[in-house]
Design a protein around this motif. Structure first.
Motif, mmCIF file in Angstrom:
data_model
loop_
_atom_site.group_PDB
_atom_site.id
_atom_site.type_symbol
_atom_site.label_atom_id
_atom_site.label_comp_id
_atom_site.label_asym_id
_atom_site.label_seq_id
_atom_site.Cartn_x
_atom_site.Cartn_y
_atom_site.Cartn_z
ATOM 1 N N ASN A 40 18.696 27.869 -67.414
ATOM 2 C CA ASN A 40 18.341 26.790 -68.337
ATOM 3 C C ASN A 40 19.540 25.886 -68.612
ATOM 4 O O ASN A 40 19.419 24.658 -68.604
ATOM 5 C CB ASN A 40 17.800 27.364 -69.649
ATOM 6 N N ASN A 41 20.696 26.489 -68.852
ATOM 7 C CA ASN A 41 21.889 25.678 -69.133
ATOM 8 C C ASN A 41 22.247 24.799 -67.942
ATOM 9 O O ASN A 41 22.588 23.619 -68.115
ATOM 10 C CB ASN A 41 23.059 26.567 -69.531
ATOM 11 N N LEU A 42 22.165 25.353 -66.742
ATOM 12 C CA LEU A 42 22.435 24.543 -65.555
ATOM 13 C C LEU A 42 21.383 23.447 -65.411
ATOM 14 O O LEU A 42 21.714 22.311 -65.069
ATOM 15 C CB LEU A 42 22.489 25.412 -64.298
ATOM 16 N N LEU B 232 15.040 24.544 -61.428
ATOM 17 C CA LEU B 232 15.706 25.708 -62.020
ATOM 18 C C LEU B 232 15.006 26.154 -63.295
ATOM 19 O O LEU B 232 14.839 27.360 -63.528
ATOM 20 C CB LEU B 232 17.172 25.386 -62.306
ATOM 21 N N ALA B 233 14.597 25.198 -64.125
ATOM 22 C CA ALA B 233 13.884 25.563 -65.355
ATOM 23 C C ALA B 233 12.572 26.262 -65.022
ATOM 24 O O ALA B 233 12.214 27.266 -65.647
ATOM 25 C CB ALA B 233 13.641 24.314 -66.214
ATOM 26 N N GLN B 234 11.862 25.760 -64.027
ATOM 27 C CA GLN B 234 10.609 26.396 -63.627
ATOM 28 C C GLN B 234 10.858 27.788 -63.061
ATOM 29 O O GLN B 234 10.078 28.713 -63.302
ATOM 30 C CB GLN B 234 9.863 25.518 -62.623
ATOM 31 N N SER B 235 11.935 27.949 -62.325
ATOM 32 C CA SER B 235 12.300 29.267 -61.796
ATOM 33 C C SER B 235 12.583 30.232 -62.943
ATOM 34 O O SER B 235 12.143 31.391 -62.926
ATOM 35 C CB SER B 235 13.517 29.141 -60.881
ATOM 36 N N ASP C 7 10.246 29.421 -75.073
ATOM 37 C CA ASP C 7 9.999 28.103 -75.668
ATOM 38 C C ASP C 7 11.139 27.116 -75.405
ATOM 39 O O ASP C 7 10.900 25.942 -75.142
ATOM 40 C CB ASP C 7 9.738 28.220 -77.166
ATOM 41 N N GLU C 8 12.366 27.620 -75.461
ATOM 42 C CA GLU C 8 13.518 26.743 -75.212
ATOM 43 C C GLU C 8 13.513 26.237 -73.764
ATOM 44 O O GLU C 8 13.743 25.056 -73.499
ATOM 45 C CB GLU C 8 14.818 27.478 -75.506
#
Length: 92
Positions: free
Chosen positions: A25-27, A43-46, A59-60
């Motif tokens: 998430n941070n990346l 990446l978020a979906q992964s 949620d974040e």
């Protein structure tokens, strides 16, 4: 801030901890801020794919994915590369 430094640091972290949803998430956030929302969205979906909706991070990360979806209307510039080169999808 130093987006290039943050991007480099998170890429290194994710290469060592590819299943860490917080790191992914941070990346993803840094990539979005660096002009690579499509790569960040991957990446978020992964990260989401490896989490239960009841996970405290869910949620974040979903918010990150929603924000990046809104910005990923056009293809990322060539310098963005492929997210898969950095992190493998959760569960692989």
């Amino acid at each position: 801030g130093d987006l290039a430094g943050a991007k480099s640091a998170w890429e290194r972290y994710v290469s060592e901890q590819p299943d860490d949803p917080a790191g992914l998430n941070n990346l993803a956030v840094v990539l979005g801020e660096s002009g690579c929302p499509g790569r960040g969205l991957e990446l978020a979906q992964s990260a989401l794919s490896g989490l239960s909706p009841t996970d405290p991070m869910y949620d974040e990360i979903l918010k990150t994915a929603d924000d990046l979806t809104a910005r990923a209307r056009v293809e990322d510039p060539g310098h963005c590369g492929a997210a898969r080169a950095i992190a493998r999808p959760a569960g692989e």
